[in-house]
Design a protein around this motif. Structure first.
Motif, PDB file in Angstrom:
ATOM      1  N   PHE A 110       0.842  -1.207   0.000  1.00  0.00           N
ATOM      2  CA  PHE A 110       0.000   0.000   0.000  1.00  0.00           C
ATOM      3  C   PHE A 110       0.877   1.257   0.000  1.00  0.00           C
ATOM      4  N   ALA A 111       1.882   1.259   0.888  1.00  0.00           N
ATOM      5  CA  ALA A 111       2.758   2.432   0.991  1.00  0.00           C
ATOM      6  C   ALA A 111       3.547   2.633  -0.308  1.00  0.00           C
ATOM      7  N   LEU A 112       3.966   1.522  -0.906  1.00  0.00           N
ATOM      8  CA  LEU A 112       4.716   1.600  -2.166  1.00  0.00           C
ATOM      9  C   LEU A 112       3.848   2.215  -3.268  1.00  0.00           C
ATOM     10  N   MET A 113       2.589   1.835  -3.283  1.00  0.00           N
ATOM     11  CA  MET A 113       1.703   2.379  -4.322  1.00  0.00           C
ATOM     12  C   MET A 113       1.446   3.865  -4.102  1.00  0.00           C
ATOM     13  N   VAL A 114       1.293   4.242  -2.832  1.00  0.00           N
ATOM     14  CA  VAL A 114       1.118   5.679  -2.544  1.00  0.00           C
ATOM     15  C   VAL A 114       2.346   6.449  -3.045  1.00  0.00           C
ATOM     16  N   PHE A 115       3.527   5.883  -2.781  1.00  0.00           N
ATOM     17  CA  PHE A 115       4.770   6.508  -3.239  1.00  0.00           C
ATOM     18  C   PHE A 115       4.799   6.586  -4.770  1.00  0.00           C
ATOM     19  N   ALA A 116       4.405   5.477  -5.426  1.00  0.00           N
ATOM     20  CA  ALA A 116       4.405   5.454  -6.895  1.00  0.00           C
ATOM     21  C   ALA A 116       3.439   6.503  -7.453  1.00  0.00           C
ATOM     22  N   PHE A 117       2.258   6.615  -6.834  1.00  0.00           N
ATOM     23  CA  PHE A 117       1.288   7.615  -7.308  1.00  0.00           C
ATOM     24  C   PHE A 117       1.844   9.033  -7.141  1.00  0.00           C
ATOM     25  N   ALA A 118       2.480   9.274  -5.992  1.00  0.00           N
ATOM     26  CA  ALA A 118       3.042  10.617  -5.740  1.00  0.00           C
ATOM     27  C   ALA A 118       4.116  10.939  -6.781  1.00  0.00           C
ATOM     28  N   LEU A 119       4.953   9.947  -7.051  1.00  0.00           N
ATOM     29  CA  LEU A 119       6.059  10.140  -7.994  1.00  0.00           C
ATOM     30  C   LEU A 119       5.520  10.373  -9.407  1.00  0.00           C
ATOM     31  N   ILE A 120       4.595   9.531  -9.818  1.00  0.00           N
ATOM     32  CA  ILE A 120       4.072   9.632 -11.182  1.00  0.00           C
ATOM     33  C   ILE A 120       3.294  10.934 -11.358  1.00  0.00           C
ATOM     34  N   SER A 121       2.489  11.298 -10.350  1.00  0.00           N
ATOM     35  CA  SER A 121       1.706  12.544 -10.459  1.00  0.00           C
ATOM     36  C   SER A 121       2.611  13.749 -10.616  1.00  0.00           C
ATOM     37  N   GLY A 122       3.740  13.730  -9.910  1.00  0.00           N
ATOM     38  CA  GLY A 122       4.642  14.876  -9.992  1.00  0.00           C
ATOM     39  C   GLY A 122       5.480  14.881 -11.243  1.00  0.00           C
ATOM     40  N   LEU A 123       5.850  13.693 -11.711  1.00  0.00           N
ATOM     41  CA  LEU A 123       6.804  13.636 -12.822  1.00  0.00           C
ATOM     42  C   LEU A 123       6.141  13.722 -14.190  1.00  0.00           C
ATOM     43  N   VAL A 124       4.975  13.111 -14.337  1.00  0.00           N
ATOM     44  CA  VAL A 124       4.320  13.134 -15.645  1.00  0.00           C
ATOM     45  C   VAL A 124       3.468  14.392 -15.730  1.00  0.00           C
ATOM     46  N   ILE A 129      -5.296  14.747  -9.987  1.00  0.00           N
ATOM     47  CA  ILE A 129      -6.687  14.577 -10.455  1.00  0.00           C
ATOM     48  C   ILE A 129      -6.761  13.423 -11.455  1.00  0.00           C
ATOM     49  N   ALA A 130      -5.781  13.375 -12.381  1.00  0.00           N
ATOM     50  CA  ALA A 130      -5.777  12.284 -13.369  1.00  0.00           C
ATOM     51  C   ALA A 130      -5.653  10.933 -12.676  1.00  0.00           C
ATOM     52  N   ALA A 131      -4.779  10.852 -11.654  1.00  0.00           N
ATOM     53  CA  ALA A 131      -4.619   9.592 -10.909  1.00  0.00           C
ATOM     54  C   ALA A 131      -5.914   9.222 -10.200  1.00  0.00           C
ATOM     55  N   ILE A 163      -3.133  11.482 -19.569  1.00  0.00           N
ATOM     56  CA  ILE A 163      -3.811  10.182 -19.734  1.00  0.00           C
ATOM     57  C   ILE A 163      -2.879   9.029 -19.338  1.00  0.00           C
ATOM     58  N   VAL A 164      -1.584   9.309 -19.322  1.00  0.00           N
ATOM     59  CA  VAL A 164      -0.614   8.282 -18.883  1.00  0.00           C
ATOM     60  C   VAL A 164      -0.871   7.937 -17.414  1.00  0.00           C
ATOM     61  N   ILE A 165      -0.980   8.979 -16.595  1.00  0.00           N
ATOM     62  CA  ILE A 165      -1.244   8.757 -15.158  1.00  0.00           C
ATOM     63  C   ILE A 165      -2.595   8.060 -14.981  1.00  0.00           C
ATOM     64  N   PHE A 166      -3.568   8.508 -15.756  1.00  0.00           N
ATOM     65  CA  PHE A 166      -4.918   7.942 -15.662  1.00  0.00           C
ATOM     66  C   PHE A 166      -4.868   6.432 -15.884  1.00  0.00           C
ATOM     67  N   ILE A 167      -4.181   6.016 -16.955  1.00  0.00           N
ATOM     68  CA  ILE A 167      -4.183   4.590 -17.306  1.00  0.00           C
ATOM     69  C   ILE A 167      -3.405   3.772 -16.274  1.00  0.00           C
ATOM     70  N   ILE A 168      -2.283   4.304 -15.811  1.00  0.00           N
ATOM     71  CA  ILE A 168      -1.511   3.563 -14.796  1.00  0.00           C
ATOM     72  C   ILE A 168      -2.335   3.426 -13.514  1.00  0.00           C
ATOM     73  N   ALA A 169      -3.016   4.509 -13.118  1.00  0.00           N
ATOM     74  CA  ALA A 169      -3.851   4.444 -11.903  1.00  0.00           C
ATOM     75  C   ALA A 169      -5.012   3.482 -12.108  1.00  0.00           C
ATOM     76  N   PHE A 170      -5.594   3.514 -13.295  1.00  0.00           N
ATOM     77  CA  PHE A 170      -6.704   2.598 -13.602  1.00  0.00           C
ATOM     78  C   PHE A 170      -6.233   1.149 -13.475  1.00  0.00           C
ATOM     79  N   PHE A 171      -5.039   0.900 -13.979  1.00  0.00           N
ATOM     80  CA  PHE A 171      -4.504  -0.453 -13.926  1.00  0.00           C
ATOM     81  C   PHE A 171      -4.209  -0.890 -12.483  1.00  0.00           C
TER      82      PHE A 171
END
Lengths: 141, 507
Positions: free
Chosen positions: B148-162, B171-173, B439-447
């Motif tokens: 769970f913590a790893l995914m939160v970290f991944a979401f934070a990283l992806i939201s900021g970088l993409v 919002i996209a995530a 849409i990149v963040i959207f699809i990764i979060a959807f997955f």
């Protein structure tokens, strides 16, 4: 004062979050007695998060997106053409409809050369039929 | 650790004529499709996935890997020849590639791109093969709370970088996660948000969402932007001196440090979810320019510029699979699509993959090595041919892609309902792109959504509903702390970029 596109988007996102929280989720998600979290726990958290992010997006200074109504109308037109094609495919099948769908899209795009029109409207559907039906042995829609 | 006999069995599975054919087909398709501006390898993978259903897992995934790797080479062709990158990560290649082509050396430029691409790709594959198994063993020690913590970290990283706005990324995530909650909830299996339509009970099909947002929305946008120009996508200028049509060993060897630097940059950034090959290419280009004795020659046809960008953007492809194979977290859309292909073939990605499907994974590694050699070979033979083949008009290319998407989604999900969903997500994808939501963040979060929810449920059960007990999980605390630091860093960098504005959108 003109509202920037970002602010409008933020307001829409916040409104969406509120509608989800108070209108849609109570109606479309059932409560359960078992389980460590309820089925609506994550959706509610996401909706609340959307409200917060939408408000933040709305209150900060954003950008004015250049309006391109013509492009938007063309996108809508292409989507309508594809949707109409899908409806026709559901009634008549891909083999019959796909040449007409391809023809419509190519015509709207501005293609007038007979050779390329023939290749797009007959050649490509035929190639897809061969690949899916003959090679992969799957039915076409 | 994976046994040697499994490794050898996997590699021997890969090196068969049957698999070789699929890798060749994938590389050819990837190079060809990526050479067409606006289509690109990601769209090609998305379209190709449904057509791999009829195959066994290894040839199917080997084919998709071939498309992915071929795409890294093909994308450079239009960037160099017509200054229009076939893929976003080739944009940096155009900086020096196109001026070199204008000097009458288009083949030298494309061949240097090919050699650099294969060099970077091979380097990152070696790193992937070396580190992924030990990393997977470490990942196996992680429980639901850490996941769970790893995914939160991944979401934070992806939201900021993409993308350029942290809030829009978030919002996209959130939208991606929200859409992933449609269907049966993963704990109680009670239907959610299906409004009586039981075709949605299993959730929205990834193929429909990915093809709608990545392929149809982009094609429709490109069709709509057409101003009556229906030319061929690519034109090849004439070539002169034969020496200008090839890259000599001396020229290649002179670029060795640039190539190595690019490969290292690409591998490191590729292993980090969300950064992607475009950032790697530009970062490598900047570092090559900074390290050069003649930085002024960059942007004017310096062969080092091509070497830097192509080695970096291709190195991302291999290392992108590190978080995917070890943690089950896709670092990019192409990785998310490959992971969906794994799942379609009944393979669950994540750290257990090496334990349960070790033979298949080493087969995949074998296919990747094959694809690298084939990329070089096919690229050498095919560069001139791709330029001619992709001279087809845009109208034909786009209409073919639309028909393939319709058929692909229909046969993968078994009906036209999934095609309707694809069309809805095409509209959503267009709107999101138009207003700067990734849409990149959207699809990764959807997955990742269902896995994220399961990890929350399991963590809640493990901690008896008391989330303060998370302090008993030091790795999770570290990961959540990193997530907080990441968000803080991105917010600060946004402020630094806009000193007069507290949080400025930069889209």
């Amino acid at each position: 004062m003109k509202l920037e596109a970002d602010r409008i988007a933020g307001l829409i996102i916040a409104a969406l979050g509120l509608v989800l929280l108070f209108v849609i989720f109570p109606f479309a998600i059932e409560d359960m007695d078992d389980g460590s979290i309820q089925p609506d726990t994550l959706p509610n958290a996401i909706a609340a998060f959307l409200v917060i992010c939408g408000v933040l997006q709305a209150i900060k200074r954003g950008e004015q997106v250049k309006r391109n109504t013509q492009e938007l109308m063309m996108v809508v037109l292409y989507l309508v053409v594809i949707a109409t094609g899908l409806f026709a495919i559901s009634r008549l099948g891909f083999v019959i409809v796909s040449p007409f769908l391809a023809f419509a899209i190519m015509l709207i795009f501005g293609e007038r050369r007979p050779g390329w029109l023939a290749l797009g409207c007959v050649g490509m559907p035929a190639a897809i039929w061969f690949l899916v039906v003959q090679v992969l042995e799957r039915p076409l829609p | 650790m994976v046994d040697l006999d499994i490794i050898l069995a996997g590699l021997s599975d890969a090196f068969t004529l049957w698999n070789l054919c699929f890798v060749v087909f994938g590389v050819v398709l990837g190079q060809l499709v990526a050479a067409i501006p606006g289509i690109g390898p990601v769209m090609a993978i998305a379209i190709a996935i449904p057509f791999t259903f009829a195959l066994d897992p290894l040839p199917a995934i080997a084919f998709l890997v071939g498309v992915c790797k071929g795409g890294t080479v093909g994308g450079a062709i239009p960037a160099i020849l017509i200054n229009t990158p076939g893929t976003p990560d080739s944009a940096a290649t155009a900086l020096d590639g196109h001026p070199l082509a204008l000097q009458g050396k288009p083949l030298k430029a494309t061949k240097m791109a090919l050699f650099s691409s294969v060099t970077g790709d091979t380097f990152s594959d070696i790193v992937l093969i070396t580190v992924s198994a030990p990393l997977a063993i470490l990942a196996l020690r992680m429980g639901p709370v850490e996941v769970f913590a790893l995914m939160v970290f991944a979401f934070a990283l992806i939201s900021g970088l993409v993308g350029k706005s942290l809030i829009k990324g978030a919002i996209a995530a959130a939208l991606g996660l929200l859409v992933s909650t449609i269907g049966a909830d993963p704990e109680n299996y009670s239907p959610r948000l299906i409004f009586g339509n039981y075709a949605l009970y299993d959730g929205l099909p990834l193929a429909s969402v990915a093809l709608g947002m990545l392929a149809i929305s982009e094609i429709v946008a490109r069709l709509a932007r057409n101003k009556g120009i229906n030319d061929a996508a690519i034109k090849l200028s004439s070539v002169g001196d034969p020496a200008d049509n090839r890259v000599s060993w001396a020229e290649y060897w002179a670029c060795r440090y640039t190539l190595l630097r690019g490969a290292v940059v690409g591998t490191l950034l590729g292993a980090t979810p969300g950064i992607g090959s475009t950032a790697a290419a530009f970062m490598s280009y900047s570092s090559a320019k900074a390290a050069s004795k003649d930085p002024d020659s960059f942007g004017k046809g310096n062969i080092h510029g091509i070497a830097a960008t192509e080695s970096a953007n291709s190195a991302v492809v291999g290392s992108n699979l590190i978080p995917l194979l070890t943690l089950g977290i896709p670092g990019s859309v192409s990785a998310a699509l490959i992971i969906s292909a794994f799942m379609i073939h009944g393979i669950q990605p994540g750290p257990l993959l090496f334990q349960n499907q070790g033979r298949l994974i080493y087969g995949l590694f074998g296919a990747m090595i094959m694809a690298n050699f084939l990329n070089l070979w096919i690229g050498q033979l095919g560069l001139r041919l791709w330029v001619k083949v992709v001279s087809a008009p845009q109208s034909f290319i786009y209409v073919s892609a639309i028909l393939l998407c319709i058929v692909g989604v229909s046969i993968s999900e078994g009906g036209l309902f999934s095609v309707v969903i694809m069309l809805i997500f095409a509209a959503l994808g267009y709107i999101m792109t138009r207003y700067g939501f990734s849409i990149v963040i959207f699809i990764i979060a959807f997955f990742l959504g269902p896995r994220f929810e399961i990890s929350i449920a399991q963590s809640t059960a493990l901690m008896s509903g008391d989330w303060f007990r998370i302090v008993e999980y030091p790795i999770a605390i570290v990961l959540l702390g990193l997530a907080g630091l990441t968000l803080f860093y991105f917010l600060r960098s946004l402020r630094a970029a806009n000193p007069n504005i507290s949080t400025e959108s930069k889209i």
